[in-house]
Motif scaffolding. Sequence first.
Motif, PDB file in Angstrom:
ATOM      1  N   GLN A 148     -11.220  20.105   0.000  1.00 55.70           N
ATOM      2  CA  GLN A 148     -10.936  18.950   0.852  1.00 55.70           C
ATOM      3  C   GLN A 148      -9.789  18.119   0.268  1.00 55.70           C
ATOM      4  O   GLN A 148      -9.661  17.993  -0.947  1.00 55.70           O
ATOM      5  CB  GLN A 148     -12.173  18.050   0.949  1.00 55.70           C
ATOM      6  N   ILE A 149      -8.995  17.560   1.163  1.00 54.95           N
ATOM      7  CA  ILE A 149      -7.977  16.594   0.755  1.00 54.95           C
ATOM      8  C   ILE A 149      -8.354  15.256   1.378  1.00 54.95           C
ATOM      9  O   ILE A 149      -8.583  15.169   2.580  1.00 54.95           O
ATOM     10  CB  ILE A 149      -6.574  17.022   1.192  1.00 54.95           C
ATOM     11  N   PHE A 150      -8.443  14.249   0.537  1.00 51.53           N
ATOM     12  CA  PHE A 150      -8.796  12.901   0.984  1.00 51.53           C
ATOM     13  C   PHE A 150      -7.552  12.026   0.979  1.00 51.53           C
ATOM     14  O   PHE A 150      -6.752  12.074   0.039  1.00 51.53           O
ATOM     15  CB  PHE A 150      -9.863  12.288   0.062  1.00 51.53           C
ATOM     16  N   TYR A 151      -7.408  11.235   2.031  1.00 46.66           N
ATOM     17  CA  TYR A 151      -6.269  10.334   2.186  1.00 46.66           C
ATOM     18  C   TYR A 151      -6.748   8.898   2.112  1.00 46.66           C
ATOM     19  O   TYR A 151      -7.853   8.584   2.541  1.00 46.66           O
ATOM     20  CB  TYR A 151      -5.567  10.578   3.521  1.00 46.66           C
ATOM     21  N   ALA A 152      -5.887   8.038   1.576  1.00 48.77           N
ATOM     22  CA  ALA A 152      -6.199   6.609   1.462  1.00 48.77           C
ATOM     23  C   ALA A 152      -4.897   5.825   1.597  1.00 48.77           C
ATOM     24  O   ALA A 152      -3.803   6.373   1.419  1.00 48.77           O
ATOM     25  CB  ALA A 152      -6.854   6.310   0.113  1.00 48.77           C
ATOM     26  N   ILE A 153      -5.025   4.554   1.888  1.00 51.15           N
ATOM     27  CA  ILE A 153      -3.861   3.670   1.927  1.00 51.15           C
ATOM     28  C   ILE A 153      -3.321   3.567   0.503  1.00 51.15           C
ATOM     29  O   ILE A 153      -4.068   3.273  -0.429  1.00 51.15           O
ATOM     30  CB  ILE A 153      -4.253   2.270   2.451  1.00 51.15           C
ATOM     31  N   ALA A 154      -2.029   3.806   0.337  1.00 52.14           N
ATOM     32  CA  ALA A 154      -1.421   3.798  -0.999  1.00 52.14           C
ATOM     33  C   ALA A 154      -1.068   2.395  -1.468  1.00 52.14           C
ATOM     34  O   ALA A 154      -1.038   2.130  -2.665  1.00 52.14           O
ATOM     35  CB  ALA A 154      -0.180   4.677  -1.018  1.00 52.14           C
ATOM     36  N   ASN A 155      -0.810   1.508  -0.514  1.00 52.19           N
ATOM     37  CA  ASN A 155      -0.369   0.170  -0.874  1.00 52.19           C
ATOM     38  C   ASN A 155      -0.871  -0.795   0.202  1.00 52.19           C
ATOM     39  O   ASN A 155      -0.596  -0.589   1.381  1.00 52.19           O
ATOM     40  CB  ASN A 155       1.162   0.156  -0.952  1.00 52.19           C
ATOM     41  N   GLU A 156      -1.566  -1.822  -0.210  1.00 54.76           N
ATOM     42  CA  GLU A 156      -2.128  -2.776   0.748  1.00 54.76           C
ATOM     43  C   GLU A 156      -1.057  -3.475   1.578  1.00 54.76           C
ATOM     44  O   GLU A 156      -1.347  -4.007   2.647  1.00 54.76           O
ATOM     45  CB  GLU A 156      -3.001  -3.808   0.031  1.00 54.76           C
ATOM     46  N   ARG A 157       0.172  -3.469   1.108  1.00 50.68           N
ATOM     47  CA  ARG A 157       1.244  -4.095   1.894  1.00 50.68           C
ATOM     48  C   ARG A 157       1.386  -3.435   3.259  1.00 50.68           C
ATOM     49  O   ARG A 157       1.701  -4.108   4.240  1.00 50.68           O
ATOM     50  CB  ARG A 157       2.576  -4.002   1.157  1.00 50.68           C
ATOM     51  N   ILE A 158       1.172  -2.125   3.317  1.00 55.62           N
ATOM     52  CA  ILE A 158       1.303  -1.428   4.599  1.00 55.62           C
ATOM     53  C   ILE A 158       0.254  -1.937   5.574  1.00 55.62           C
ATOM     54  O   ILE A 158       0.511  -2.069   6.769  1.00 55.62           O
ATOM     55  CB  ILE A 158       1.258   0.101   4.428  1.00 55.62           C
ATOM     56  N   VAL A 159      -0.934  -2.232   5.085  1.00 57.27           N
ATOM     57  CA  VAL A 159      -1.992  -2.786   5.934  1.00 57.27           C
ATOM     58  C   VAL A 159      -1.555  -4.148   6.459  1.00 57.27           C
ATOM     59  O   VAL A 159      -1.692  -4.451   7.645  1.00 57.27           O
ATOM     60  CB  VAL A 159      -3.323  -2.894   5.158  1.00 57.27           C
ATOM     61  N   GLN A 160      -1.004  -4.965   5.582  1.00 57.31           N
ATOM     62  CA  GLN A 160      -0.548  -6.297   5.995  1.00 57.31           C
ATOM     63  C   GLN A 160       0.566  -6.209   7.035  1.00 57.31           C
ATOM     64  O   GLN A 160       0.563  -6.947   8.021  1.00 57.31           O
ATOM     65  CB  GLN A 160      -0.077  -7.079   4.771  1.00 57.31           C
TER      66      GLN A 160
END
Length: 92
Positions: A71-83
């Motif tokens: 499995q490959i799991f993905y996550a947000i790398a930098n909270e700035r992108i969320v903002q």
Amino acid sequence: QELADLLNSTARRFAVLSAPMRLHIISCLCHGEKNVSELLGEIPTTQPNLSQHLNTLYTAGFVSKRRQGSQIFYAIANERIVQICQLMCGTM
């Protein structure tokens, strides 16, 4: 020249975010790390299409990935992108 480079870099980042599918992926990942199967359960698309968009987001540095077995799991790398996405779309 520095300003031109900054503006070009910023435009490339916004180009990555111009695809609704990529914004949907980011929205799903705002709630935590997910593998491709979990994302496919939330996003109506094909696995090859999802993988292509994930690769674009990964290459741009917006998401991170880690392998656990097959499995490959993905996550947000930098909270700035969320903002940035929240500012552009309202709250996600």
